[in-house]
Scaffold this active site. Structure first.
Site, mmCIF file in Angstrom:
data_model
loop_
_atom_site.group_PDB
_atom_site.id
_atom_site.type_symbol
_atom_site.label_atom_id
_atom_site.label_comp_id
_atom_site.label_asym_id
_atom_site.label_seq_id
_atom_site.Cartn_x
_atom_site.Cartn_y
_atom_site.Cartn_z
ATOM 1 N N GLY A 1 2.947 -1.130 4.316
ATOM 2 C CA GLY A 1 2.998 0.304 4.058
ATOM 3 C C GLY A 1 4.423 0.751 3.776
ATOM 4 O O GLY A 1 4.943 0.608 2.669
ATOM 5 N N GLY A 2 5.089 1.274 4.783
ATOM 6 C CA GLY A 2 6.426 1.850 4.614
ATOM 7 C C GLY A 2 7.412 0.951 3.891
ATOM 8 O O GLY A 2 8.154 1.406 3.006
ATOM 9 N N GLY B 1 2.832 2.221 10.872
ATOM 10 C CA GLY B 1 3.838 3.267 10.696
ATOM 11 C C GLY B 1 4.569 3.635 11.974
ATOM 12 O O GLY B 1 5.248 4.654 12.039
ATOM 13 N N ASN C 1 0.878 -1.175 0.000
ATOM 14 C CA ASN C 1 0.000 0.000 0.000
ATOM 15 C C ASN C 1 0.913 1.222 0.000
ATOM 16 O O ASN C 1 1.507 1.551 1.024
ATOM 17 C CB ASN C 1 -0.898 -0.023 1.249
ATOM 18 C CG ASN C 1 -1.706 1.264 1.387
ATOM 19 O OD1 ASN C 1 -1.766 2.068 0.458
ATOM 20 N ND2 ASN C 1 -2.332 1.445 2.539
ATOM 21 N N TRP C 2 1.000 1.859 -1.157
ATOM 22 C CA TRP C 2 1.941 2.986 -1.273
ATOM 23 C C TRP C 2 1.463 4.229 -0.529
ATOM 24 O O TRP C 2 2.203 5.178 -0.372
ATOM 25 C CB TRP C 2 2.153 3.335 -2.745
ATOM 26 C CG TRP C 2 2.907 2.301 -3.526
ATOM 27 C CD1 TRP C 2 3.385 1.103 -3.071
ATOM 28 C CD2 TRP C 2 3.280 2.371 -4.913
ATOM 29 N NE1 TRP C 2 4.027 0.427 -4.087
ATOM 30 C CE2 TRP C 2 3.975 1.188 -5.224
ATOM 31 C CE3 TRP C 2 3.087 3.323 -5.920
ATOM 32 C CZ2 TRP C 2 4.487 0.925 -6.512
ATOM 33 C CZ3 TRP C 2 3.579 3.071 -7.185
ATOM 34 C CH2 TRP C 2 4.280 1.880 -7.473
ATOM 35 N N LYS C 3 0.195 4.235 -0.129
ATOM 36 C CA LYS C 3 -0.392 5.432 0.504
ATOM 37 C C LYS C 3 -0.127 6.641 -0.394
ATOM 38 O O LYS C 3 -0.106 6.495 -1.621
ATOM 39 C CB LYS C 3 0.145 5.597 1.931
ATOM 40 C CG LYS C 3 -0.049 4.308 2.752
ATOM 41 C CD LYS C 3 0.133 4.456 4.227
ATOM 42 C CE LYS C 3 -0.130 3.111 4.901
ATOM 43 N NZ LYS C 3 -0.051 3.174 6.344
ATOM 44 N N GLU D 1 -5.378 -4.698 10.788
ATOM 45 C CA GLU D 1 -4.328 -3.697 10.966
ATOM 46 C C GLU D 1 -4.545 -2.958 12.285
ATOM 47 O O GLU D 1 -5.330 -1.999 12.336
ATOM 48 C CB GLU D 1 -4.383 -2.676 9.813
ATOM 49 C CG GLU D 1 -4.120 -3.266 8.462
ATOM 50 C CD GLU D 1 -3.454 -2.255 7.533
ATOM 51 O OE1 GLU D 1 -2.515 -2.663 6.849
ATOM 52 O OE2 GLU D 1 -3.847 -1.074 7.526
ATOM 53 N N GLU E 1 -6.652 4.959 8.092
ATOM 54 C CA GLU E 1 -6.403 6.370 7.747
ATOM 55 C C GLU E 1 -7.633 6.979 7.070
ATOM 56 O O GLU E 1 -7.849 8.187 7.161
ATOM 57 C CB GLU E 1 -5.144 6.458 6.867
ATOM 58 C CG GLU E 1 -3.885 6.195 7.706
ATOM 59 C CD GLU E 1 -2.732 5.572 6.957
ATOM 60 O OE1 GLU E 1 -2.721 5.593 5.715
ATOM 61 O OE2 GLU E 1 -1.821 5.029 7.635
ATOM 62 N N SER F 1 3.585 -2.240 10.407
ATOM 63 C CA SER F 1 5.029 -2.337 10.613
ATOM 64 C C SER F 1 5.601 -3.713 10.257
ATOM 65 O O SER F 1 6.491 -4.216 10.948
ATOM 66 C CB SER F 1 5.400 -1.941 12.049
ATOM 67 O OG SER F 1 5.063 -0.583 12.282
ATOM 68 N N HIS G 1 -9.414 1.482 5.289
ATOM 69 C CA HIS G 1 -8.114 1.642 5.956
ATOM 70 C C HIS G 1 -8.305 2.605 7.134
ATOM 71 O O HIS G 1 -9.084 3.551 7.048
ATOM 72 C CB HIS G 1 -7.078 2.186 4.970
ATOM 73 C CG HIS G 1 -5.682 2.107 5.512
ATOM 74 N ND1 HIS G 1 -5.216 3.005 6.447
ATOM 75 C CD2 HIS G 1 -4.682 1.223 5.296
ATOM 76 C CE1 HIS G 1 -3.969 2.672 6.773
ATOM 77 N NE2 HIS G 1 -3.628 1.596 6.091
HETATM 78 O O1 G3H Z 1 -1.730 -0.455 4.693
HETATM 79 C C1 G3H Z 1 -0.678 -0.621 5.313
HETATM 80 C C2 G3H Z 1 -0.617 -0.392 6.718
HETATM 81 O O2 G3H Z 1 -1.214 0.791 7.091
HETATM 82 C C3 G3H Z 1 0.725 -0.646 7.349
HETATM 83 O O3 G3H Z 1 1.591 0.439 7.222
HETATM 84 P P1 G3H Z 1 3.098 0.265 7.765
HETATM 85 O O4 G3H Z 1 3.621 -1.001 7.164
HETATM 86 O O5 G3H Z 1 3.818 1.478 7.284
HETATM 87 O O6 G3H Z 1 2.995 0.162 9.248
#
Ligand code: G3H
Length: 246
Positions: free
Chosen positions: A229-230, A170, A9-11, A164, A95, A208, A93
């Site tokens: 994510g990251g 994050g 998920n590139w956000k 999640e 967010e 994470s 999500h």
């Molecule tokens: O969609 C992905 C998640 O929000 C996880 O994000 P993260 O891997 O940066 O903690």
């Protein structure tokens, strides 16, 4: 035996140049022993579709409208996503739930809209730190999933669910494999009561996930891969996570 799935998920990250490099890095590392997908910002869907067209990598979006079309400025319909070859769309999500006040029912309606156009929704559920500390984790994820189960009816077995925990997103603070498995087992039990397909449904963990913790998380009985994510923004990290899924 469920085949594992790793979704990046590139956000709201990326640029056309950086994306091309990232996708080339992932593509060159094939084959993987799991299914692999990237969920990219809307403007990059066309480029992504071209870059991945001849590979077995999949792509998708990070949100969609619950409506088919109409005067909804700024929204993007699932039909539009389907035109760009999206196989998945993330809905609910944390967010989106948090920053855009998305309700359980709106998330469920988005998942329904996705399935109606043949796009698989990845429905996110998860508790905040305050909810975990108050002992409310089970009740929160159950409530979030329940809205989707009731709205999807007999199609419920077609979705993917991602657990999640909000406190792990994050933050570098990951749920332990045992904590994650406990919630996944709960989610699968809830799905079992709703559909005969529950045993074959893919349940992802997100929060994470990194190259050094992926294998222990993915080794849990009810964890069928990850929503990353990251660590999905660096080809080497994302590829290492995909390698841990088999
Ligand atoms: O969609 C992905 C998640 O929000 C996880 O994000 P993260 O891997 O940066 O903690």
């Amino acid at each position: 035996m469920r085949r594992k799935l790793v979704v990046g998920n590139w956000k709201m990250h990326g640029s056309r140049a950086a994306n091309a490099e990232l996708l080339a890095g992932i593509t060159q590392a094939r084959p993987f022993d799991c299914d692999v997908a990237v969920c990219v910002p809307y403007p990059y869907l066309a480029d992504t579709a071209v870059s991945l067209a001849t590979s077995d990598l999949r792509w998708g979006a990070q949100d969609c409208s619950a409506h088919e079309q109409g005067a909804y400025t700024g929204e993007v319909s699932v039909g539009m996503l389907a035109e760009f070859g999206c196989r998945y769309v993330i809905v609910g999500h944390s967010e989106r739930r948090g920053y855009h006040a998305e309700s359980d029912q709106l998330v469920a309606d988005k998942a329904k809209a996705a399935l109606a156009r043949g796009v698989t929704p990845i429905v996110c559920v998860g508790e905040t730190l305050a909810q975990r500390e108050a002992g409310e984790t089970d009740a929160v994820v159950k409530r979030q999933l329940s809205a989707v189960i009731h709205t999807l009816g007999h199609c419920v077995g077609e979705m993917i669910v991602a657990y999640e925990p909000v406190w792990a997103i994050g933050t570098g603070r990951t749920a332990t494999p045992e904590q994650a498995q406990a919630v996944h087992a709960l989610l699968r039990a809830q799905l079992q009561a709703a559909t005969p397909k529950a045993e074959s449904m893919v349940l992802l963990y997100g929060g994470s996930v990194k190259p050094d913790n992926a294998a222990s998380l993915f080794g849990q009985k009810d964890i069928d891969g990850g929503l990353i994510g990251g660590a999905a923004l660096k080809a080497a990290d994302f590829v290492a996570i995909c390698r841990a899924a088999k």
